[in-house]
Design an enzyme around this catalytic site. Structure first.
Site, short mmCIF file in Angstrom:
data_model
loop_
_atom_site.label_atom_id
_atom_site.label_comp_id
_atom_site.label_asym_id
_atom_site.label_seq_id
_atom_site.Cartn_x
_atom_site.Cartn_y
_atom_site.Cartn_z
N HIS A 198 -10.62 -4.94 -3.08
CA HIS A 198 -9.25 -5.25 -2.66
C HIS A 198 -9.26 -5.60 -1.18
CE1 HIS A 198 -9.88 -0.90 -2.26
NE2 HIS A 198 -8.99 -0.90 -1.27
N LEU A 199 -8.36 -6.48 -0.83
CA LEU A 199 -8.23 -6.95 0.54
C LEU A 199 -6.95 -6.36 1.13
CD1 LEU A 199 -9.25 -8.91 2.79
CD2 LEU A 199 -7.75 -10.64 1.77
N HIS A 200 -7.10 -5.58 2.21
CA HIS A 200 -5.95 -5.06 2.93
C HIS A 200 -5.46 -6.13 3.89
CE1 HIS A 200 -6.54 -0.67 2.12
NE2 HIS A 200 -7.79 -1.07 1.91
N GLY A 234 -15.88 3.41 3.81
CA GLY A 234 -14.49 3.84 3.74
C GLY A 234 -13.76 3.46 2.46
N GLN A 235 -14.47 2.90 1.49
CA GLN A 235 -13.82 2.51 0.24
C GLN A 235 -13.45 3.75 -0.56
OE1 GLN A 235 -16.10 -0.27 -2.12
NE2 GLN A 235 -14.45 -0.57 -3.59
N ASP A 278 0.85 -1.19 0.00
CA ASP A 278 0.00 0.00 0.00
C ASP A 278 0.88 1.25 0.00
OD1 ASP A 278 -1.79 2.19 1.06
OD2 ASP A 278 -3.21 0.53 1.16
N ILE A 279 0.49 2.27 -0.75
CA ILE A 279 1.30 3.49 -0.80
C ILE A 279 1.08 4.37 0.43
CG2 ILE A 279 1.49 3.51 -3.32
CD1 ILE A 279 -0.64 5.77 -3.31
#
Length: 109
Positions: free
Chosen positions: A99-101, A92-93, A31-32
């Protein structure tokens, strides 16, 4: 694929990422804006906007993402970790491509 989706562009290789895994169905990359020392995303190559948009035929894809998470977490040095999937703007998307964090290892530096 969606022409204006950043995750579709990453999956296609037109935007660089710090990739840690790729197969025919998914790509995983750091993740950035990490929320922890280790924070990566597992992103399907198939464009699906939200979890609410998944169909029964997406079951294997979703299951594969969840089964991949512990393997990649271990490879990244995590013993314990969290997984998170935001659904919809109210959930919160921010990027409308599922995508899965996966994150852990304490707070990001």
């Amino acid at each position: 694929m969606s022409a204006d989706c950043i995750f579709c562009k990453i999956a296609a290789g037109s935007i660089p990422s710090k990739s840690i895994y790729e197969d025919d169905n998914v790509i995983a990359f750091h993740d950035i804006r990490p929320m922890a020392k280790v924070h990566f995303l597992i992103v399907p190559k198939k464009h699906i906007e939200t979890l609410k948009d998944c169909k029964p035929e997406d079951q294997d894809l979703l299951g594969g993402m969840l089964l991949l998470a512990p393997k990649l977490a271990a490879e990244q040095g995590l013993v314990g970790y969290k997984t998170l999937m935001n659904v919809g703007r109210e959930g919160g998307q921010e990027v409308f491509h599922i995508h899965l964090h996966v994150y852990g290892g304490g707070a990001a530096a």
